[in-house]
Motif scaffolding. Structure first.
Motif, PDB file in Angstrom:
ATOM      1  N   SER A  41     -30.095 -13.995 -19.063  1.00 47.03           N
ATOM      2  CA  SER A  41     -28.911 -13.148 -19.140  1.00 47.03           C
ATOM      3  C   SER A  41     -29.132 -11.871 -18.351  1.00 47.03           C
ATOM      4  CB  SER A  41     -28.569 -12.815 -20.595  1.00 47.03           C
ATOM      5  OG  SER A  41     -29.641 -12.129 -21.221  1.00 47.03           O
ATOM      6  N   ALA A  42     -28.022 -11.309 -17.853  1.00 49.78           N
ATOM      7  CA  ALA A  42     -28.102 -10.092 -17.046  1.00 49.78           C
ATOM      8  C   ALA A  42     -26.737  -9.436 -17.005  1.00 49.78           C
ATOM      9  CB  ALA A  42     -28.558 -10.428 -15.630  1.00 49.78           C
ATOM     10  N   GLY A  77     -26.778 -13.982 -14.191  1.00 47.99           N
ATOM     11  CA  GLY A  77     -27.623 -14.385 -15.312  1.00 47.99           C
ATOM     12  C   GLY A  77     -28.790 -15.240 -14.882  1.00 47.99           C
ATOM     13  N   ALA A 124     -23.764 -13.493 -17.955  1.00 49.67           N
ATOM     14  CA  ALA A 124     -23.752 -12.183 -17.305  1.00 49.67           C
ATOM     15  C   ALA A 124     -22.341 -11.621 -17.353  1.00 49.67           C
ATOM     16  CB  ALA A 124     -24.219 -12.307 -15.856  1.00 49.67           C
TER      17      ALA A 124
END
Length: 943
Positions: free
Chosen positions: A230-231, A235, A256
């Motif tokens: 995840s980001a 992601g 994300a």
């Protein structure tokens, strides 16, 4: 990064050879054979230099590369060729750095590869590209650096391949950090590994790429999985000013804000033979988000991805996106369930968009101020508020040779166009539903419908086939039948300019008015059309519309009353569809056929049928075929279907090879009532032309080094006839397809630690299908080449433990394409190189020739000579103290080691202390060691 860094692998060498061969052939055709002669004389060496230079030029910063190309006056390939001809250095190769998680960790291995120096317990990296052989799962508990934000592993800044061997690289920590980062000059190839649980949070760059972050570098992901990362953006993967290639891999369950699977900014991204599923973006691009980027997706499914805003599958903003031979299904978003294109270009070919859904606009595709081209594709079962299949706003959309079916929306079941330009040709719109515009909805736009069929579309209110409002619509050589609405079953036009020519509008229904056409405040022109059937009157068929004098009005009170069944044949069918150029094998275009005697046959004059777009009908069949045996044979039929009354018996042979584009010629012999000999290379068809009906045999003569995908004695043509008895009827065209695999080879290399000339090691290579065994032996530096072997089964490479020479053990088996040793996959025409590394065993004992020393002896007195027992004859050893703080090492400081001698480092007094405990380690040339404790006794000197 230095221009001289780099290495060349077998795939790159093959690609370089093919590129040079193509250039040489083109030049030879222009009577300029100089490159052909060079290839004949310098072949492999020239190809290697060309590949190296091309790779190095790609790695330069864009500005530097362009300056160099301007100086040379050529493009990238031309610059690489000129530099190759000037004589570039060759690449340096070396063995892998083995990351076993104990002696050498993955983090230490990356540092070793980056710095070209031994680090931690890892061997030295090489001046060229390095390979890290990952031998254990990696669990990261803390960030290694914060160069681009917290990252679990060192930033990759040189060309590195991580051969994952199926192992995982994951984060297990309460703190957030991504897994991998590739920085400027970095080039990471990650093969056969799983990257999971990475987290990238904060503003950029910290928040980019939960799995992998790439900036100003290169990333190649093969046979790998990125999941649960995840980001803030990207992601799975974040790419900025970078080049990314994803193949045979899976990105799933990543999340994300933008780009749940992949985020690409000013980057080039290719995704092939891979799966993006279940990724999510709270804002845009559940599968892929692209901005100012170039993205190409081929042979890949994107399914079950979601976005809160736009682009459940793909969101392209100021980007160029190509989707080929792929499926986008079950994706969801606010706008653009499958694809959202905004101020960019999207090309969709040979693909399927199905079951995608949105809250608002564009179930399959949403195009806003963009250019979208859809060809040889299917959009089905998508749903939206407007534009079930495609929504176009201020956009240019072209749909060709495609099917839009079963899509649903409030307006525009198939296509919704507003302030846009739409071109639909050679396509089928069927079973779509809406309130307005079941097939196509056009408002304040321009739309052209040519050589297409709209059938079985339905609406609650207006325009079962087409709805036009304040728009300009041209319908030519098309068929509208079986559509239904309240008003305007076939076409509903309101304050619009509509031109209908050479089209068949018949068999549509309206609950209120205008079964075929309903027009209000419309400039509607028509010529050479067929309208209605004798089951309806003109009043029922038309509202505010009168056919022109060149039209055929088949209503009960029209010019040529004709029953619907005598005009066209329902329902939709394949109708001997031609396989269109570029379409997937077996692809067909459904149409409504014309029965013999239909008034639509040969009803449009030849002068109106010569424009390039009308050379073929919807199926790809030739237009202007004489269908009624009249004096003139040049007229074309009305509608999307051109009746073909003359069928010539013939056999079509189509050749395909793997790898694609191989120039090898395959010989064929056709025998029967007549004989034909011919040769074909990849993707070439051959038609026998008209031949007599009868029983034929077809033989393919296999060139050396090739295998058939299906044994020839089991092959059949498209009618089921075996090659030994092809039954050609008097009115048949039979197609026989041949697919062949080029044999590849496996090279096995031997490396030992330490690198010694003897002994030899016994190995076995086993065909996993036939279980046939090949046995051979190799010593350090040796290699075994299988030669051409079949590429269809897999192979197993074994080094039986029972056959290992004394004192040796197997360290690793690493194949350069990421295949595990138990399932080596040989690509068609490819070479797989597997390196088997062995290391010697640790010393078994340490011996000290004497353990006594007299008191009062000077410093430097020799106590004894050190030796080590080792199973490897002739192995040398170094000796050292082990200062571990234990009581067994308490006396280390009183002694010293000089060479292989233990000497005193103090003057001893028996009355003070009678013995000393020391701890020693013997290390062999491979770094293996043995630790042993000794007690050195002090002798009392008499008197």
């Amino acid at each position: 990064m230095s221009l001289w860094r780099g290495s060349i692998d077998d795939d790159s060498l093959t690609a370089a050879w093919q590129e040079l061969a193509e250039q040489a052939a083109q030049q030879a055709a222009q009577n300029k054979p100089w490159l052909l002669k060079l290839l004949a004389n310098q072949g492999a060496a020239l190809a290697a230099r060309y590949a190296l230079w091309k790779d190095r030029l790609r790695r330069l910063r864009q500005g530097e590369r362009r300056r160099l190309q301007r100086q040379l006056g050529v493009g990238l390939a031309g610059a690489a060729l000129l530099l190759a001809l000037s004589g570039a250095p060759t690449a340096r190769a070396g063995g892998p750095i083995v990351a076993d998680g104990a002696t050498c960790t993955l983090a230490e291995a990356i540092v070793s590869a980056n710095t070209d120096a031994a680090y931690g317990g890892c061997t030295t990296g090489y001046a060229g590209a390095d390979t890290i052989d990952l031998q254990a799962d990696v669990t990261l508990t803390a960030a290694n650096n914060s160069t681009y934000g917290p990252t679990g592993l060192p930033v990759i800044t040189t060309p590195i391949t991580i051969a994952g061997n199926g192992h995982s690289i994951s984060r297990s920590s309460i703190s957030d950090f991504r897994i991998l980062a590739v920085g400027s000059g970095g080039d990471l190839t990650l093969n056969s590994a799983t990257v999971s649980s990475g987290v990238a949070m904060g503003s950029l760059p910290d928040g980019g790429g939960g799995g992998i972050f790439v900036t100003a570098g290169l990333l190649t992901l093969t046979n790998s999985t990125l999941s649960g990362n995840s980001a803030v953006v990207g992601g799975g993967i974040f790419a900025r000013d970078a080049t990314v290639a994803v193949s045979n891999s899976t990105l799933s369950g990543n999340s994300a804000g933008f780009g749940g699977g992949i985020y690409a900014e000013s980057a080039t991204v290719t995704v092939s033979n891979s799966t993006l599923s279940g990724n999510s973006a709270s804002l845009g691009g559940g599968g892929i988000f692209a901005i100012y980027a170039t993205v190409a997706v081929s042979n890949s499914p994107l399914s079950g991805n979601s976005a809160g805003d736009g682009g459940g599958g793909i969101l392209a903003r100021y980007a160029t996106v190509t989707v080929a031979n792929s499926t986008l299904s079950g994706n969801s978003a606010g706008w653009g369930g499958g694809i959202f294109a905004y101020f960019g270009t999207a090309t969709i070919a040979n693909s399927t968009l199905s079951g995608n859904s949105v809250t608002y606009l564009g179930g399959g595709v949403y195009a806003r101020s963009a250019t979208v081209a859809v060809s040889n594709s299917t959009l089905s079962g998508n749903s939206a508020s407007d534009g079930g299949g495609i929504y176009a706003g201020y956009a240019t959309v072209t749909v060709s040779n495609s099917t839009l079916s079963g899509n649903s929306a409030s307006a525009g079941g198939g296509i919704y166009a507003r302030y846009s330009t739409v071109m639909a040709q050679n396509s089928i719109f069927s079973g779509n539903s809406a309130k307005w515009g079941g097939g196509i909805y056009v408002q304040n736009s321009t739309a052209t419908v040519a050589n297409s069929t709209l059938s079985g579309n339905s609406v609650t209110y207006l325009g079962g086939g087409i709805y036009a409002r304040s728009a300009t619509v041209t319908v030519s050589n098309s068929t509208l039948s079986g559509n239904s609405a309240s008003d305007g079953g076939g076409i509903y036009a309101y304050t619009a300019t509509v031109t209908v020519s050479r089209s068949l509008v018949s068999g549509n229904t309206a609950a209120s008015s205008g079964n075929e056409i309903y027009a209000t405040s419309v400039a509607l022109a028509s010529s050479y059309n067929l309208f209605g059937h004798d089951g309806e009157t003109n009043a029922q068929a038309f509202t505010n519309f009168i056919p022109s004098g060149t039209d055929i009005t088949a209503t009960s009170d029209g010019t040529t009353p004709t029953a619907l069944a005598a005009i066209l044949t329902t329902p939709l069918a394949d109708n001997d569809s031609t396989i269109l150029a570029g379409a997937p094998p077996g692809a067909v275009v459904q149409t409504l056929a014309l029965p013999a005697g239909s008034p639509a046959i040969d009803a449009a004059p030849s002068a109106d049928c010569v424009a390039p777009i009308f050379d073929f009908d919807q199926r790809g069949k030739t237009r202007n075929v004489d269908g009624n045996a009249s004096a003139s044979a040049n007229e074309c039929d009305i509608g999307a279907f051109e009746l073909q009354t003359e069928v010539v018996p013939r056999i079509i042979v189509h050749k395909q090879t793997l790898p694609n584009y191989d120039p090898t010629e395959f010989q064929f012999k056709l025998r029967g009532p007549v004989g034909r000999d011919f040769s074909l290379a990849d993707d070439e068809p051959h038609s026998t032309g008209q031949i007599p009906a009868g029983i034929y045999t077809l033989e393919e003569i296999m060139p050396s080094g090739w295998d058939p995908a299906i044994p020839l004695d089991q092959m059949t043509c498209d009618d089921g006839s075996p090659l030994s008895a092809i039954d050609l009827g008097s009115d048949e065209t039979l197609v026989c397809r041949f697919l062949n695999y080029k044999r590849g080879n496996i090279i096995v290399k031997k490396a030992t630690i330490p690198p010694v000339a003897a002994p030899s090691f016994a190995m076995r290579l086993i065909d996993n299908t036939s279980l046939a065994k090949t046995q051979f032996s190799l010593a350090n530096g040796g290699q075994f080449d299988t030669g051409a072997i079949t590429s269809v089964p897999t192979y197993k490479l074994l080094e039986p433990a029972a056959t290992l020479p004394g004192g040796w053990k197997k360290k690793s088996i690493a194949c350069d394409n990421g295949s595990p040793a138990t399932t080596i996959v040989v690509p068609p025409g490819g070479t797989v190189t597997c390196t088997v590394t062995n290391e010697n065993s640790a010393p078994t004992n340490i011996l000290l020739s004497n353990v006594w020393v007299a008191e009062n002896k000077p410093v430097g007195t020799v106590v004894g000579t050190l030796t080590a027992s080792d199973a490897i004859a002739g192995d040398t050893h170094t000796f050292a103290f082990v200062d571990d703080g234990t009581s067994g090492a308490s006396g280390n400081g009183s002694f010293k080691i000089v060479g292989n001698q233990l000497q005193t480092n103090a003057v001893f007094d028996y009355e003070t202390k009678t013995s000393y405990n020391i701890k020693l380690k013997a290390t062999d040339t491979a770094g293996q060691s043995k630790v042993k404790n000794f007690v050195i006794k002090v002798l009392d000197k008499p008197g």
